[in-house]
Design a protein around this motif. Structure first.
Motif, PDB file in Angstrom:
ATOM      1  N   UNK A 114     -13.173  26.814  -3.371  1.00  0.00           N
ATOM      2  CA  UNK A 114     -12.609  27.583  -2.263  1.00  0.00           C
ATOM      3  C   UNK A 114     -11.152  27.203  -2.020  1.00  0.00           C
ATOM      4  N   UNK A 115     -10.895  25.911  -1.852  1.00  0.00           N
ATOM      5  CA  UNK A 115      -9.525  25.483  -1.584  1.00  0.00           C
ATOM      6  C   UNK A 115      -8.607  25.757  -2.767  1.00  0.00           C
ATOM      7  N   UNK A 116      -9.129  25.556  -3.969  1.00  0.00           N
ATOM      8  CA  UNK A 116      -8.312  25.835  -5.140  1.00  0.00           C
ATOM      9  C   UNK A 116      -7.896  27.285  -5.211  1.00  0.00           C
ATOM     10  N   UNK A 117      -8.840  28.190  -4.899  1.00  0.00           N
ATOM     11  CA  UNK A 117      -8.527  29.619  -4.947  1.00  0.00           C
ATOM     12  C   UNK A 117      -7.522  30.007  -3.866  1.00  0.00           C
ATOM     13  N   UNK A 118      -7.725  29.500  -2.640  1.00  0.00           N
ATOM     14  CA  UNK A 118      -6.800  29.837  -1.551  1.00  0.00           C
ATOM     15  C   UNK A 118      -5.396  29.328  -1.856  1.00  0.00           C
ATOM     16  N   UNK A 129     -10.950  34.681 -11.467  1.00  0.00           N
ATOM     17  CA  UNK A 129     -11.741  33.462 -11.358  1.00  0.00           C
ATOM     18  C   UNK A 129     -13.202  33.789 -11.059  1.00  0.00           C
ATOM     19  N   UNK A 130     -14.096  33.284 -11.859  1.00  0.00           N
ATOM     20  CA  UNK A 130     -15.538  33.375 -11.607  1.00  0.00           C
ATOM     21  C   UNK A 130     -16.094  31.957 -11.646  1.00  0.00           C
ATOM     22  N   UNK A 131     -16.397  31.415 -10.460  1.00  0.00           N
ATOM     23  CA  UNK A 131     -16.909  30.056 -10.379  1.00  0.00           C
ATOM     24  C   UNK A 131     -18.398  30.037 -10.108  1.00  0.00           C
ATOM     25  N   UNK A 132     -18.900  28.872  -9.797  1.00  0.00           N
ATOM     26  CA  UNK A 132     -20.319  28.737  -9.477  1.00  0.00           C
ATOM     27  C   UNK A 132     -20.630  29.246  -8.077  1.00  0.00           C
ATOM     28  N   UNK A 135     -16.135  34.270  -6.535  1.00  0.00           N
ATOM     29  CA  UNK A 135     -15.358  35.061  -7.486  1.00  0.00           C
ATOM     30  C   UNK A 135     -14.115  35.575  -6.777  1.00  0.00           C
ATOM     31  N   UNK A 136     -12.983  35.443  -7.437  1.00  0.00           N
ATOM     32  CA  UNK A 136     -11.727  35.936  -6.880  1.00  0.00           C
ATOM     33  C   UNK A 136     -10.955  36.595  -8.014  1.00  0.00           C
ATOM     34  N   UNK A 137     -10.697  37.871  -7.858  1.00  0.00           N
ATOM     35  CA  UNK A 137      -9.960  38.628  -8.869  1.00  0.00           C
ATOM     36  C   UNK A 137      -8.855  39.401  -8.146  1.00  0.00           C
ATOM     37  N   UNK A 138      -7.631  38.919  -8.254  1.00  0.00           N
ATOM     38  CA  UNK A 138      -6.544  39.616  -7.583  1.00  0.00           C
ATOM     39  C   UNK A 138      -5.390  38.702  -7.276  1.00  0.00           C
ATOM     40  N   UNK A 139      -4.458  39.223  -6.490  1.00  0.00           N
ATOM     41  CA  UNK A 139      -3.227  38.522  -6.137  1.00  0.00           C
ATOM     42  C   UNK A 139      -2.800  38.962  -4.750  1.00  0.00           C
ATOM     43  N   UNK A 140      -2.223  38.052  -3.969  1.00  0.00           N
ATOM     44  CA  UNK A 140      -1.589  38.458  -2.724  1.00  0.00           C
ATOM     45  C   UNK A 140      -0.309  39.224  -3.028  1.00  0.00           C
ATOM     46  N   UNK A 141      -0.047  40.243  -2.223  1.00  0.00           N
ATOM     47  CA  UNK A 141       1.211  40.967  -2.388  1.00  0.00           C
ATOM     48  C   UNK A 141       2.362  39.999  -2.225  1.00  0.00           C
ATOM     49  N   UNK A 142       3.242  39.858  -3.205  1.00  0.00           N
ATOM     50  CA  UNK A 142       4.319  38.861  -3.110  1.00  0.00           C
ATOM     51  C   UNK A 142       5.237  39.144  -1.929  1.00  0.00           C
ATOM     52  N   UNK A 143       5.472  38.099  -1.131  1.00  0.00           N
ATOM     53  CA  UNK A 143       6.405  38.203  -0.015  1.00  0.00           C
ATOM     54  C   UNK A 143       6.668  36.788   0.506  1.00  0.00           C
ATOM     55  N   UNK A 144       7.938  36.440   0.770  1.00  0.00           N
ATOM     56  CA  UNK A 144       8.229  35.083   1.260  1.00  0.00           C
ATOM     57  C   UNK A 144       7.705  34.886   2.683  1.00  0.00           C
ATOM     58  N   UNK A 145       7.211  33.685   2.943  1.00  0.00           N
ATOM     59  CA  UNK A 145       6.693  33.373   4.277  1.00  0.00           C
ATOM     60  C   UNK A 145       6.929  31.897   4.568  1.00  0.00           C
ATOM     61  N   UNK A 159     -15.962  14.143  -0.150  1.00  0.00           N
ATOM     62  CA  UNK A 159     -15.020  15.173   0.295  1.00  0.00           C
ATOM     63  C   UNK A 159     -13.583  14.664   0.211  1.00  0.00           C
ATOM     64  N   UNK A 160     -13.389  13.372   0.475  1.00  0.00           N
ATOM     65  CA  UNK A 160     -12.036  12.814   0.382  1.00  0.00           C
ATOM     66  C   UNK A 160     -11.517  12.889  -1.050  1.00  0.00           C
ATOM     67  N   UNK A 161     -12.378  12.619  -2.017  1.00  0.00           N
ATOM     68  CA  UNK A 161     -11.949  12.717  -3.415  1.00  0.00           C
ATOM     69  C   UNK A 161     -11.584  14.155  -3.774  1.00  0.00           C
ATOM     70  N   UNK A 162     -12.379  15.120  -3.297  1.00  0.00           N
ATOM     71  CA  UNK A 162     -12.057  16.527  -3.548  1.00  0.00           C
ATOM     72  C   UNK A 162     -10.740  16.894  -2.884  1.00  0.00           C
ATOM     73  N   UNK A 163     -10.539  16.450  -1.653  1.00  0.00           N
ATOM     74  CA  UNK A 163      -9.269  16.715  -0.974  1.00  0.00           C
ATOM     75  C   UNK A 163      -8.105  16.128  -1.759  1.00  0.00           C
ATOM     76  N   UNK A 164      -8.312  14.928  -2.307  1.00  0.00           N
ATOM     77  CA  UNK A 164      -7.264  14.335  -3.137  1.00  0.00           C
ATOM     78  C   UNK A 164      -6.919  15.182  -4.339  1.00  0.00           C
ATOM     79  N   UNK A 165      -7.913  15.893  -4.858  1.00  0.00           N
ATOM     80  CA  UNK A 165      -7.701  16.739  -6.040  1.00  0.00           C
ATOM     81  C   UNK A 165      -6.982  18.040  -5.710  1.00  0.00           C
ATOM     82  N   UNK A 166      -7.343  18.698  -4.585  1.00  0.00           N
ATOM     83  CA  UNK A 166      -6.924  20.089  -4.409  1.00  0.00           C
ATOM     84  C   UNK A 166      -6.232  20.398  -3.084  1.00  0.00           C
TER      85      UNK A 166
END
Length: 317
Positions: A114-118, A129-132, A135-145, A159-166
Motif C-alpha cells: 500500500x505505502x509503496x504504491x501511494x 502493479x498486481x500484488x498479493x 492492484x494499481x494500474x495507472x498514474x496521477x495526472x502530473x502537476x506540481x504540488x 511494522x518498523x522494519x517495513x516503515x524503514x523500507x518504504x
C-alpha cells in the motif's frame, strides 16, 4: 498538535487551527474520522484562511484504495498549499473483516504494498502493479504540488522494519519513549539498511495532560485511550515496552500513567517528559490532549495546549 476530537461540524476545529497559526506548533494532526472526514475538515480550515502543514496519524487502509489515497493526499496539498503527512495503517482485524469481508493475508505485506504504491504514484510513476493485496494500474495526472510524505503507523518491530523500507515517516501512538529508543528505532534502521535508503523520520503522537489537584490521571488516560487498550496489537506493544497489561482498562490505564505511556504532570515535568521523546529519536512530537477534551471539553483542551506550548517554548529558549 492533535485535533483532540472528531468535529461534528468543521468550524469546531477553528480554535485549534488558530492556535497552530499563532503559536510555535508546526502542524495540526487528525486521526481517522468516522463522523466528519479529515480531508474535508482541513479543506474547510484552508477556506477559512488557516493554511499550515497537516498530518494524518493514521488513515485506515481498508477505507481507501491506494490510488484514491494518493489522489486525496495530493489534492489536500494543492488545496492548502502546504505540506501533508499522509499516514496509513491497516487497522484492527475486525475492521478489515467488516469493510473488506476478510483480513489482509499478511498485515506487513499489505502495508508494504500500500505505502509503496501511494509513494510511487505521488512520485509521478506509471504503475502496472498486481500484488498479493492490491492492484494499481495507472498514474496521477502530473502537476506540481507541495510535498506529501507517506507515513506508516508503527507499534511493533515488524511494522518498523517495513516503515524503514518504504515510508517517509514512522508514526507512533501511545508508545513510551524507552520503547521507541530501544525497540522501534533500531528496527527502523534495520529496514532502511535492507532497502539501502535513509531511515524515515519519526513522529511520536503522545497523550498528555497537565496535573491539577482535582484531576485523576487514570481517568484522563482512560478517556484518551480506552479503545486502544482493548486492541491486541496495542496490548502487545505495551507489554513489549515493559508494562503489565492485564486487559482490565482501569489497571492498564494506571500502568500507562506509571510508565509514561500517558504523560501527566506540571508544565516543567511535562516538558522534561516530552524532551525524552526527542532524545529517544523522535523528529516530531505531537501533543494529544484527547483525554482532557473528552473529560473537560474542547475549550479547556485548547487552553491546555497553549499552556504546554508556552512553557515548552520558554524551556527550549
Amino acid at each position: 498538535m492533535m485535533l483532540p476530537f472528531v468535529p461534528k461540524r468543521p468550524e469546531q476545529a477553528l480554535p485549534f487551527a488558530g492556535l497552530v497559526s499563532w503559536s510555535s506548533a508546526a502542524r495540526l494532526w487528525q486521526g481517522q474520522g468516522l463522523l466528519t472526514e479529515g480531508h474535508h475538515v482541513y479543506s474547510y480550515l484552508a477556506g477559512a484562511g488557516f493554511r499550515f502543514p497537516v498530518g494524518f496519524g493514521v488513515s485506515l487502509m481498508p477505507f481507501r484504495h491506494p490510488y484514491d489515497a494518493a489522489v486525496q493526499a495530493r489534492s489536500l496539498a494543492l488545496t492548502t498549499g502546504q505540506p501533508v503527512v499522509a499516514g496509513f495503517g491497516p487497522g484492527a482485524l475486525q475492521l478489515q473483516r467488516s469493510v473488506l469481508g476478510r483480513e489482509y493475508a499478511s498485515q506487513l505485506g499489505a502495508c508494504r504494498e500500500y505505502l509503496g504504491a501511494v509513494r510511487r504514484l505521488l512520485d509521478g510513476e506509471v504503475l502496472d502493479f498486481s500484488g498479493d493485496h492490491f492492484e494499481v494500474h495507472g498514474q496521477l495526472q502530473p502537476y506540481p504540488s507541495p510535498p506529501v510524505e507517506v507515513g506508516l503507523g508503527v507499534l511493533r518491530k515488524g511494522a518498523a522494519k517495513v516503515a524503514g523500507e518504504v515510508a517517509d515517516a514512522a508514526i507512533t501512538w501511545l508508545t513510551p519513549a524507552p520503547y521507541l529508543a530501544g525497540t522501534l528505532a533500531p528496527a527502523l534502521a534495520e529496514g532502511a539498511a535492507r532497502a539501502e535508503r535513509p531511515a524515515p523520520r519519526v513522529v511520536a503522537i503522545v497523550p498528555v495532560a497537565l496535573a491539577a489537584g482535582d484531576r485523576d490521571p487514570v481517568r484522563l488516560a482512560l478517556a484518551s485511550n480506552k479503545p486502544h487498550l482493548s486492541l491486541p496489537h496495542y496490548q502487545s506493544m505495551l507489554r513489549a515496552g515493559g508494562l503489565e497489561i492485564t486487559g482490565d482498562p482501569a489497571l492498564d490505564a494506571r500502568e500507562l500513567v506509571a510508565h509514561d505511556g500517558f504523560l501527566y504532570g506540571g508544565e516543567e515535568e511535562l516538558t522534561e517528559k516530552l524532551l525524552a521523546y526527542r532524545d529517544a529519536g523522535a523528529d516530531e512530537v505531537v501533543l494529544n490532549v484527547t483525554g482532557v477534551s473528552a473529560v473537560y471539553g474542547p475549550e479547556v483542551a485548547v487552553r491546555e495546549l497553549a499552556a504546554i506550548l508556552r512553557h515548552f517554548e520558554k524551556a527550549s529558549a
